[in-house]
Design a protein around this motif. Structure first.
Motif, PDB file in Angstrom:
ATOM      1  N   GLN A 127      32.092  50.538  37.398  1.00  0.00           N
ATOM      2  CA  GLN A 127      32.580  49.932  36.157  1.00  0.00           C
ATOM      3  C   GLN A 127      31.422  49.906  35.175  1.00  0.00           C
ATOM      4  O   GLN A 127      30.340  49.434  35.513  1.00  0.00           O
ATOM      5  CB  GLN A 127      33.083  48.508  36.399  1.00  0.00           C
ATOM      6  CG  GLN A 127      33.574  47.795  35.140  1.00  0.00           C
ATOM      7  CD  GLN A 127      34.912  48.330  34.638  1.00  0.00           C
ATOM      8  OE1 GLN A 127      35.851  48.427  35.410  1.00  0.00           O
ATOM      9  NE2 GLN A 127      34.990  48.673  33.371  1.00  0.00           N
TER      10      GLN A 127
ATOM     11  N   ARG B  73      41.905  46.639  36.484  1.00  0.00           N
ATOM     12  CA  ARG B  73      41.947  48.080  36.735  1.00  0.00           C
ATOM     13  C   ARG B  73      43.354  48.571  37.077  1.00  0.00           C
ATOM     14  O   ARG B  73      43.800  49.604  36.586  1.00  0.00           O
ATOM     15  CB  ARG B  73      40.968  48.439  37.857  1.00  0.00           C
ATOM     16  CG  ARG B  73      40.837  49.938  38.058  1.00  0.00           C
ATOM     17  CD  ARG B  73      39.594  50.291  38.827  1.00  0.00           C
ATOM     18  NE  ARG B  73      39.379  51.725  38.821  1.00  0.00           N
ATOM     19  CZ  ARG B  73      38.200  52.306  38.856  1.00  0.00           C
ATOM     20  NH1 ARG B  73      37.115  51.577  38.854  1.00  0.00           N
ATOM     21  NH2 ARG B  73      38.074  53.617  38.867  1.00  0.00           N
TER      22      ARG B  73
ATOM     23  N   LEU C  97      38.519  55.768  35.207  1.00  0.00           N
ATOM     24  CA  LEU C  97      37.871  55.181  34.042  1.00  0.00           C
ATOM     25  C   LEU C  97      37.100  56.278  33.316  1.00  0.00           C
ATOM     26  O   LEU C  97      36.243  56.943  33.903  1.00  0.00           O
ATOM     27  CB  LEU C  97      36.927  54.054  34.447  1.00  0.00           C
ATOM     28  CG  LEU C  97      37.578  52.802  35.043  1.00  0.00           C
ATOM     29  CD1 LEU C  97      36.519  51.792  35.435  1.00  0.00           C
ATOM     30  CD2 LEU C  97      38.550  52.182  34.046  1.00  0.00           C
TER      31      LEU C  97
ATOM     32  N   PRO D  83      40.424  52.767  30.840  1.00  0.00           N
ATOM     33  CA  PRO D  83      41.476  53.414  31.630  1.00  0.00           C
ATOM     34  C   PRO D  83      41.867  54.734  30.993  1.00  0.00           C
ATOM     35  O   PRO D  83      41.954  54.854  29.764  1.00  0.00           O
ATOM     36  CB  PRO D  83      42.635  52.404  31.574  1.00  0.00           C
ATOM     37  CG  PRO D  83      42.012  51.108  31.199  1.00  0.00           C
ATOM     38  CD  PRO D  83      40.834  51.441  30.339  1.00  0.00           C
TER      39      PRO D  83
END
Length: 290
Positions: free
Chosen positions: A97, A165, A242, A247
């Motif tokens: 992330q 997510r 990602l 997204p």
């Protein structure tokens, strides 16, 4: 007897990932970042490594200075870029992330090179202002001011409420289906009223010549694209994931080339769409995806 310097490759290899992250966030280009890091390695190999107490700090300074020099010419090239400019897409591996999302990278483009370096080194990579000063050749007080000015400019682009997510994946899948079908009703349910649509073809592939803005214009544009593609071989989904911290998904289009789509989601609606079509900026993904 002076101790022998360690093998430059042995000490450099573990630091390569973090140096690449610094260079990519400075330049917005994977290829250019790799060039800067390779140049840093050559300088590291020629340096008196026995005199270097902290190799990571030493190499971070080299990479930052190389990037600052490179940005001068890169800025000139981007002023003549064909259509909207987007940074090269990075598709994160499962479980990763990144807080430096695509909107933030675009905001960094509006900063001076020194502001950009000070902000990234201090706010993103957690370096003290003494180390930032050594990297960019300014005193710590000046670096503090540079970072503060940069922070003020990019404040609105930091993710306040990052989408979960799984929910991001659901919205990306729904958008892929609706946009490829030209389903305007479904698109209106997904898009925010002030949505923006960026498409970067770099003059190499068809793409919008400007940023599309507003629900009506973006919906019409997506529907028109769907009609144009209806007579062509269908695109193929490569993967969801990602894309620069947002997204999105990667597809292989009817022309056989990759395309990435990243979605900024705010309060459950898509606030911005970022489509990368420039094959030069997708070359690094051809080596790692599909």
């Amino acid at each position: 007897m002076t101790p022998a310097a360690p093998d430059p490759a042995v000490t450099f290899a573990p630091l390569r990932p973090v140096l690449l992250r610094v260079a990519y966030r400075m330049l917005g280009s994977v290829a250019d970042a790799e060039d800067m890091v390779q140049d840093a390695y050559l300088r590291w190999a020629e340096a008196d490594r026995t005199a270097v107490a902290v190799p990571e700090a030493f190499l971070r300074r080299i990479v930052t200075r190389l990037c600052l020099d490179h940005l001068k010419s890169a800025r000139v090239r981007r002023e003549t870029y064909d259509g909207p400019w987007l940074p090269e897409p990075v598709v994160e591996a499962e479980g990763e992330q990144d807080d430096v999302t695509l909107p933030l990278m675009l905001a960094l483009e509006r900063l001076s090179p020194l502001e950009r370096a000070a902000f990234l080194l201090h706010d993103v990579f957690g370096q003290g202002f003494d180390e930032v000063a050594a990297a960019i050749g300014r005193d710590p007080a000046a670096c503090r001011q540079l970072a503060a000015r940069a922070r003020e400019h990019v404040r609105a682009e930091r993710p306040r409420y990052p989408v979960e997510r799984g929910r991001g994946h659901e919205i990306a899948a729904a958008f892929l289906t609706a946009s490829r079908a030209g389903d305007t009703d479904a698109l209106r349910e997904l898009l925010a009223a002030d949505v923006t649509f960026y498409s970067d073809g770099g003059g190499k592939r068809p793409a919008a010549a400007r940023v599309m803005r507003g629900l009506s214009e973006v919906t019409r544009s997506l529907a028109a694209i769907a009609r144009l593609l209806a007579a062509k071989p269908p695109s193929r989904l490569v993967r969801y994931g990602l894309v620069n911290g947002l997204p999105g998904f990667v597809t292989r289009e009817h022309d056989g080339l990759l395309q990435t789509t990243a979605l900024l989601i705010d309060h459950g609606r898509i606030a911005a769409i970022y489509v990368m079509r420039n094959p030069d900026k997708l070359a690094h993904l051809e080596r790692t995806l599909d």
